[in-house]
Design an enzyme around this catalytic site. Sequence first.
Site, PDB file in Angstrom:
ATOM      1  N   CYS A   1      45.155  55.262  48.376  1.00 28.58           N
ATOM      2  CA  CYS A   1      44.933  54.091  47.526  1.00 28.58           C
ATOM      3  C   CYS A   1      45.015  52.818  48.357  1.00 28.58           C
ATOM      4  O   CYS A   1      46.009  52.561  49.026  1.00 28.58           O
ATOM      5  CB  CYS A   1      45.983  54.059  46.416  1.00 28.58           C
ATOM      6  SG  CYS A   1      46.035  52.476  45.553  1.00 28.58           S
TER       7      CYS A   1
ATOM      8  N   CYS B   1      48.080  50.441  47.343  1.00 29.55           N
ATOM      9  CA  CYS B   1      49.493  50.804  47.493  1.00 29.55           C
ATOM     10  C   CYS B   1      50.135  50.059  48.670  1.00 29.55           C
ATOM     11  O   CYS B   1      49.469  49.688  49.643  1.00 29.55           O
ATOM     12  CB  CYS B   1      49.631  52.317  47.695  1.00 29.55           C
ATOM     13  SG  CYS B   1      49.685  53.252  46.138  1.00 29.55           S
TER      14      CYS B   1
ATOM     15  N   HIS C   1      52.195  53.252  42.036  1.00 21.91           N
ATOM     16  CA  HIS C   1      50.811  53.642  41.770  1.00 21.91           C
ATOM     17  C   HIS C   1      50.626  54.284  40.392  1.00 21.91           C
ATOM     18  O   HIS C   1      49.541  54.203  39.801  1.00 21.91           O
ATOM     19  CB  HIS C   1      50.384  54.635  42.857  1.00 21.91           C
ATOM     20  CG  HIS C   1      48.948  55.074  42.802  1.00 21.91           C
ATOM     21  ND1 HIS C   1      47.915  54.293  43.279  1.00 21.91           N
ATOM     22  CD2 HIS C   1      48.375  56.214  42.338  1.00 21.91           C
ATOM     23  CE1 HIS C   1      46.764  54.939  43.108  1.00 21.91           C
ATOM     24  NE2 HIS C   1      47.010  56.104  42.546  1.00 21.91           N
TER      25      HIS C   1
ATOM     26  N   ASN D   1      40.696  44.873  34.180  1.00 24.31           N
ATOM     27  CA  ASN D   1      39.875  45.989  33.718  1.00 24.31           C
ATOM     28  C   ASN D   1      40.709  47.241  33.859  1.00 24.31           C
ATOM     29  O   ASN D   1      41.128  47.582  34.963  1.00 24.31           O
ATOM     30  CB  ASN D   1      38.610  46.152  34.574  1.00 24.31           C
ATOM     31  CG  ASN D   1      37.652  44.999  34.411  1.00 24.31           C
ATOM     32  OD1 ASN D   1      37.533  44.428  33.339  1.00 24.31           O
ATOM     33  ND2 ASN D   1      36.955  44.649  35.494  1.00 24.31           N
TER      34      ASN D   1
ATOM     35  N   SER E   1      37.865  50.849  39.397  1.00 20.04           N
ATOM     36  CA  SER E   1      37.636  51.890  40.384  1.00 20.04           C
ATOM     37  C   SER E   1      38.937  52.441  40.965  1.00 20.04           C
ATOM     38  O   SER E   1      38.913  53.312  41.814  1.00 20.04           O
ATOM     39  CB  SER E   1      36.729  51.365  41.496  1.00 20.04           C
ATOM     40  OG  SER E   1      37.119  50.073  41.896  1.00 20.04           O
TER      41      SER E   1
ATOM     42  N   HIS F   1      45.585  52.294  40.296  1.00 24.50           N
ATOM     43  CA  HIS F   1      46.770  51.497  40.647  1.00 24.50           C
ATOM     44  C   HIS F   1      46.811  50.277  39.721  1.00 24.50           C
ATOM     45  O   HIS F   1      45.809  49.577  39.583  1.00 24.50           O
ATOM     46  CB  HIS F   1      46.692  51.050  42.108  1.00 24.50           C
ATOM     47  CG  HIS F   1      47.997  50.520  42.615  1.00 24.50           C
ATOM     48  ND1 HIS F   1      48.758  51.177  43.546  1.00 24.50           N
ATOM     49  CD2 HIS F   1      48.700  49.403  42.284  1.00 24.50           C
ATOM     50  CE1 HIS F   1      49.867  50.490  43.773  1.00 24.50           C
ATOM     51  NE2 HIS F   1      49.855  49.403  43.027  1.00 24.50           N
TER      52      HIS F   1
ATOM     53  N   HIS G   1      46.567  46.962  38.338  1.00 25.57           N
ATOM     54  CA  HIS G   1      46.177  45.680  38.939  1.00 25.57           C
ATOM     55  C   HIS G   1      45.234  44.908  38.036  1.00 25.57           C
ATOM     56  O   HIS G   1      44.592  45.470  37.155  1.00 25.57           O
ATOM     57  CB  HIS G   1      45.521  45.899  40.300  1.00 25.57           C
ATOM     58  CG  HIS G   1      44.124  46.471  40.213  1.00 25.57           C
ATOM     59  ND1 HIS G   1      43.872  47.793  39.892  1.00 25.57           N
ATOM     60  CD2 HIS G   1      42.906  45.898  40.384  1.00 25.57           C
ATOM     61  CE1 HIS G   1      42.568  48.009  39.885  1.00 25.57           C
ATOM     62  NE2 HIS G   1      41.955  46.876  40.174  1.00 25.57           N
TER      63      HIS G   1
ATOM     64  N   GLN H   1      42.741  40.968  38.116  1.00 22.26           N
ATOM     65  CA  GLN H   1      41.967  40.119  39.018  1.00 22.26           C
ATOM     66  C   GLN H   1      42.017  38.658  38.588  1.00 22.26           C
ATOM     67  O   GLN H   1      42.335  38.362  37.434  1.00 22.26           O
ATOM     68  CB  GLN H   1      40.503  40.557  39.019  1.00 22.26           C
ATOM     69  CG  GLN H   1      40.232  41.941  39.547  1.00 22.26           C
ATOM     70  CD  GLN H   1      38.733  42.173  39.787  1.00 22.26           C
ATOM     71  OE1 GLN H   1      38.051  41.357  40.400  1.00 22.26           O
ATOM     72  NE2 GLN H   1      38.228  43.281  39.282  1.00 22.26           N
TER      73      GLN H   1
HETATM   74  O1  LIG Z   1      35.801  44.107  41.022  1.00 22.38           O
HETATM   75  P1  LIG Z   1      35.719  45.529  40.540  1.00 22.38           P
HETATM   76  O2  LIG Z   1      36.946  45.940  39.743  1.00 22.38           O
HETATM   77  O3  LIG Z   1      35.384  46.496  41.631  1.00 22.38           O
HETATM   78  O4  LIG Z   1      34.471  45.545  39.542  1.00 22.38           O
HETATM   79  C1  LIG Z   1      34.523  45.577  38.163  1.00 22.38           C
HETATM   80  O5  LIG Z   1      34.927  44.327  37.611  1.00 22.38           O
HETATM   81  C2  LIG Z   1      34.064  43.222  37.855  1.00 22.38           C
HETATM   82  C3  LIG Z   1      34.616  42.023  37.117  1.00 22.38           C
HETATM   83  O6  LIG Z   1      34.858  42.268  35.758  1.00 22.38           O
HETATM   84  C4  LIG Z   1      32.626  43.531  37.424  1.00 22.38           C
HETATM   85  O7  LIG Z   1      31.788  42.502  37.858  1.00 22.38           O
HETATM   86  C5  LIG Z   1      32.135  44.855  38.012  1.00 22.38           C
HETATM   87  O8  LIG Z   1      30.869  45.166  37.492  1.00 22.38           O
HETATM   88  C6  LIG Z   1      33.133  45.959  37.675  1.00 22.38           C
HETATM   89  O9  LIG Z   1      32.735  47.180  38.234  1.00 22.38           O
END
Ligand SMILES: O=P(O)(O)O[C@H]1O[C@H](CO)[C@@H](O)[C@H](O)[C@H]1O
Lengths: 349, 349
Positions: B52, B55, B115, B155, B163, B166, B168, B170
């Site tokens: 990861c 981590c 994690h 997300n 993806s 873990h 997290h 943004q």
């Molecule tokens: O930045 P990540 O987590 O790889 O990407 C994810 O979140 C982003 C922000 O919401 C989006 O634009 C991407 O399409 C999504 O796959």
Amino acid sequence: NSSFNQKKHPHRRYNPLLDEWILVSPQRANRPWQGQTERVTEDQLPAHDENCYLCSGNLRVNGEKNPDYTGVYVFDNDFGSLMKDDVEFSDEKSDFFTLKPERGINRVICFSENHSLTLPEMEADDIKKVVDVWQEQYEELGSEDYINHVQIFENRGSVMGCSNPHPHGQIWAQASIPSTVLKTQENLKKYFEKNGSSLLEDYLKRELEVKERIVLENEDFVALVPFWAIWPYETMVVSKRKAENILQFSDSEKLSLARILKDLTTKYDNLFEISFPYSAGIHQSPTDGKSHPEWHFHMHFYPPLLRNAAVKKFMVGYEMLAEPQRDITPEQSAEILQNLSVVHYKSDK
Amino acid sequence: NSSFNQKKHPHRRYNPLLDEWILVSPQRANRPWQGQTERVTEDQLPAHDENCYLCSGNLRVNGEKNPDYTGVYVFDNDFGSLMKDDVEFSDEKSDFFTLKPERGINRVICFSENHSLTLPEMEADDIKKVVDVWQEQYEELGSEDYINHVQIFENRGSVMGCSNPHPHGQIWAQASIPSTVLKTQENLKKYFEKNGSSLLEDYLKRELEVKERIVLENEDFVALVPFWAIWPYETMVVSKRKAENILQFSDSEKLSLARILKDLTTKYDNLFEISFPYSAGIHQSPTDGKSHPEWHFHMHFYPPLLRNAAVKKFMVGYEMLAEPQRDITPEQSAEILQNLSVVHYKSDK
Ligand SMILES: O=P(O)(O)O[C@H]1O[C@H](CO)[C@@H](O)[C@H](O)[C@H]1O
Ligand SMILES: O=P(O)(O)O[C@H]1O[C@H](CO)[C@@H](O)[C@H](O)[C@H]1O
């Protein structure tokens, strides 16, 4: 300070149809992907599937039997989102709890009796018959007194929530003009009142001069990647002359539309050599009995795939809360689509 | 004619934050589903995963090494959608090809070194540390001269494009106010100028009287299913007092926020007894140096699931072209969420 390069630097683009901006991040296209992938299965389907509720002569979920149709077949959706019933409603005004009943009709359009086909694999003449039915349905539904908008669309592929591979689309006809259509109409109208011409007619002229984002063109229609496209391979099919709606198309224009739809969806299938998923639908004047010189018939294609058959663009997080965002630029997508053959990969082999 | 019943009849509801309508089809909730299902796998994850890139102490994709952090850890996104560089740009006005460079900063916030955790499985005190960092980041990024908006979001779950499991979130901080935030701001402002009070403060008052859509409430925050929610289990967390942004929260308010986030996400996990996917994010005043009395801190939760862990609501076709549509009513969802325990199903066993 380096100087701005739209192929390399993050930027925002303006969408005049929705009066909104989108974020373009060309530098981001190469990030590694460790996230969810889609199941890609390409079974050869039978021409008739006895378990398909859309096939000729089969039973539907509600117990009704489809006729032994060939060609296009339309019926009322058994699980529609709208109801025809006129219900009594006393409008209790409330600041934050505003609602009103909505009447409408949901229909399903089978494009062909052949379970195994898709638009790109159909003959242009047979797609023309689908366009004929769109026209008839727009007229028939739109002439109902309480129907002020007719939304014609197709969800293709299971990744787009389509629950049956039998080639089919839908119509949702209703009393109100839906939010996104209304917003589009307002912007078309503002432009028309200011300039005395159709926004999309003027836009098309510029795109045909620049040629960078044109994917296909025939006598009556153009397919292009809009300058402000949000989906990686989004396209728009626009009529060259300003027709306000599908009723205004002649037989030969309908055939031109069928042809460009065949070629566009063939290019889509050829992109990753799979049956390419998308949602597509027509934007045109509402059937509210008013005059709509601002409207200009067009069709949006919103395909979810990004890198390959298994990796889609996730419109989540930032996109849901803040603004649509794309990686690959519209010009790069257009170039890729331009270079693809209009001969379907299956017939090629 | 039967009389209108909002539990049975299709209707539209008005969203005052976006000045848009949505379509509600309560009669449609029971249609059979033969479409795509999601993979549901619930592996017990290790507390540390050597593969990861989030981590403690591990290598990231760009070759940098994470410190041996414990608790919350923030770093610049290796594949950001924005760039800090100030590029030279000469604004060639063009009717249909309007774009402008966009500067900004993308960051990743690891919520914990562990994690295997998720927000609902963390202690409220540890979630409070995440809220502290949101506050610090909003302040730090917002005080950059060219940063006028700071979007904090998460997300969660692979179905939401996340993806890496873990825990997290943004931050995308940028020069412009993004489309959806700007639209919200315009509507908050219109209301504030007309009524001299916060739209969300007045709305909250009404919801607390009616009590139908309240999911959770503590001293400082309320979690509810908005009257105009579009996702099946969409919720909004609103501060009781009108704070314009996260900077205005005291230590005890931040703890209240942490607690309601823990309880809400626990209820979500308990709904289908899985790690419940969603996109969530904060809407608050921009950092553009202007006065924003119209703003009122709130957080949106947009979860995609509909019937069970494997069947999501597809926002496609009609929804992409015309208008958001939901089946189950907001009141039904609220009742289901109300009845769920705030003890996590995993700790229960
Ligand atoms: O930045 P990540 O987590 O790889 O990407 C994810 O979140 C982003 C922000 O919401 C989006 O634009 C991407 O399409 C999504 O796959
Ligand atoms: O009517 P269908 O194909 O079963 O359903 C699909 O298309 C509809 C209209 O775009 C959406 O509301 C549904 O979420 C989607 O699953």
